[in-house]
Design a protein around this motif. Sequence first.
Motif, PDB file in Angstrom:
ATOM      1  N   LEU A  97       0.824  -1.212   0.000  1.00 14.43           N
ATOM      2  CA  LEU A  97       0.000   0.000   0.000  1.00 14.43           C
ATOM      3  C   LEU A  97       0.856   1.260   0.000  1.00 14.43           C
ATOM      4  N   SER A  98       2.180   1.079  -0.007  1.00 16.93           N
ATOM      5  CA  SER A  98       3.100   2.209   0.161  1.00 16.93           C
ATOM      6  C   SER A  98       3.264   3.048  -1.093  1.00 16.93           C
ATOM      7  N   GLY A  99       3.059   2.445  -2.254  1.00 13.30           N
ATOM      8  CA  GLY A  99       3.283   3.168  -3.506  1.00 13.30           C
ATOM      9  C   GLY A  99       4.734   3.216  -3.924  1.00 13.30           C
ATOM     10  N   ASN A 100       5.621   2.632  -3.126  1.00 15.87           N
ATOM     11  CA  ASN A 100       7.049   2.606  -3.459  1.00 15.87           C
ATOM     12  C   ASN A 100       7.315   1.360  -4.312  1.00 15.87           C
ATOM     13  N   HIS A 101       7.368   1.549  -5.613  1.00 14.65           N
ATOM     14  CA  HIS A 101       7.451   0.402  -6.531  1.00 14.65           C
ATOM     15  C   HIS A 101       8.770  -0.354  -6.402  1.00 14.65           C
ATOM     16  N   GLY A 102       9.843   0.336  -6.048  1.00 11.65           N
ATOM     17  CA  GLY A 102      11.125  -0.339  -5.857  1.00 11.65           C
ATOM     18  C   GLY A 102      11.073  -1.292  -4.680  1.00 11.65           C
ATOM     19  N   ASN A 103      10.532  -0.821  -3.569  1.00  8.97           N
ATOM     20  CA  ASN A 103      10.399  -1.664  -2.381  1.00  8.97           C
ATOM     21  C   ASN A 103       9.423  -2.811  -2.604  1.00  8.97           C
ATOM     22  N   ILE A 104       8.351  -2.523  -3.340  1.00  9.38           N
ATOM     23  CA  ILE A 104       7.366  -3.568  -3.643  1.00  9.38           C
ATOM     24  C   ILE A 104       8.004  -4.677  -4.481  1.00  9.38           C
ATOM     25  N   ALA A 105       8.790  -4.291  -5.494  1.00  8.08           N
ATOM     26  CA  ALA A 105       9.458  -5.276  -6.347  1.00  8.08           C
ATOM     27  C   ALA A 105      10.419  -6.133  -5.537  1.00  8.08           C
ATOM     28  N   GLU A 106      11.138  -5.509  -4.605  1.00  9.94           N
ATOM     29  CA  GLU A 106      12.074  -6.254  -3.758  1.00  9.94           C
ATOM     30  C   GLU A 106      11.320  -7.213  -2.835  1.00  9.94           C
ATOM     31  N   TRP A 107      10.219  -6.744  -2.268  1.00 11.66           N
ATOM     32  CA  TRP A 107       9.393  -7.595  -1.387  1.00 11.66           C
ATOM     33  C   TRP A 107       8.859  -8.799  -2.152  1.00 11.66           C
ATOM     34  N   ARG A 108       8.389  -8.554  -3.357  1.00 11.96           N
ATOM     35  CA  ARG A 108       7.831  -9.643  -4.172  1.00 11.96           C
ATOM     36  C   ARG A 108       8.897 -10.680  -4.514  1.00 11.96           C
ATOM     37  N   HIS A 109      10.084 -10.209  -4.820  1.00 11.75           N
ATOM     38  CA  HIS A 109      11.182 -11.132  -5.140  1.00 11.75           C
ATOM     39  C   HIS A 109      11.510 -11.984  -3.910  1.00 11.75           C
ATOM     40  N   TYR A 110      11.564 -11.338  -2.769  1.00 11.36           N
ATOM     41  CA  TYR A 110      11.838 -12.043  -1.507  1.00 11.36           C
ATOM     42  C   TYR A 110      10.768 -13.097  -1.244  1.00 11.36           C
ATOM     43  N   GLN A 111       9.510 -12.706  -1.418  1.00 10.17           N
ATOM     44  CA  GLN A 111       8.408 -13.627  -1.150  1.00 10.17           C
ATOM     45  C   GLN A 111       8.378 -14.783  -2.153  1.00 10.17           C
ATOM     46  N   ALA A 112       8.724 -14.514  -3.398  1.00 11.91           N
ATOM     47  CA  ALA A 112       8.785 -15.572  -4.402  1.00 11.91           C
ATOM     48  C   ALA A 112       9.890 -16.567  -4.059  1.00 11.91           C
ATOM     49  N   LEU A 113      11.033 -16.044  -3.648  1.00 10.04           N
ATOM     50  CA  LEU A 113      12.150 -16.902  -3.245  1.00 10.04           C
ATOM     51  C   LEU A 113      11.777 -17.720  -2.013  1.00 10.04           C
ATOM     52  N   LYS A 114      11.076 -17.109  -1.080  1.00  8.98           N
ATOM     53  CA  LYS A 114      10.650 -17.790   0.141  1.00  8.98           C
ATOM     54  C   LYS A 114       9.655 -18.906  -0.176  1.00  8.98           C
TER      55      LYS A 114
END
Length: 243
Positions: free
Chosen positions: A191-208
């Motif tokens: 919900l933050s609107g920070n697309h860079g952080n969102i992309a990093e979070w998604r990558h982390y979650q996909a790896l997890k």
Amino acid sequence: MKINVLTLFPEMFTPLQVSLLGRGQEDGKWKLNLVNFRDFSTRPHASVDDTPYGGGAGMVLQIMPIKAALESLENKGKVIITAPQGKTFNEQMAQEWSKEENLTFICGHFEGFDQRVYDLADETVSIGDYVLTGGELPTMSMIDATVRLLPGILGNAMSAVEESFSDGLLEYPQYTRPADFEGQKVPDILLSGNHGNIAEWRHYQALKATYLHRPDMLEGRDLTKEEKHMLADIKAEIADSEN
């Protein structure tokens, strides 16, 4: 793309005529040609199978009608047989096949094919270590996985790129409205609107998700420096949750 399917049960392929794949056919993005190889039998009652030499249970599909059906095709392209002994179908195969102009699938039934039928194919492929009554359902699964990668089939062009297996990882968690459902909240970062952080979070979650549910997919993967750090954090996170 044109896909030919040699089958004794063309009526089973109705699911490919609806939804996104059906719309893709209507728009001319791909074509499905169903061929009943029983129509090429020269035997009484259009029989296409016979008892196996050497004895044994069940009936075996003959080579003659299948070869005749193949030869009737103007452009057969890559010929694929579905069978348990084949290599396991995966996303990489779907991506490779989606670049072909023509594909032809041969669907088995009964106790399988006369061994000489396999000589007609370029690839023998399986969808898993289990047995079905015929090759129609595996063929539909592989067609779906392949055709959805064609340009214009999916509404959002990025959908095929971002989904599970496309980059060797499972997909990250997805959420939509409401942001809070019975106390279950969408992660704040989305919900933050920070697309860079969102992309990093998604990558982390996909790896997890991949590490937890399909660790075999990480074997042999050339992890980036960032992914190595992420994986270390994931392992630490899991260890903490278990203590």
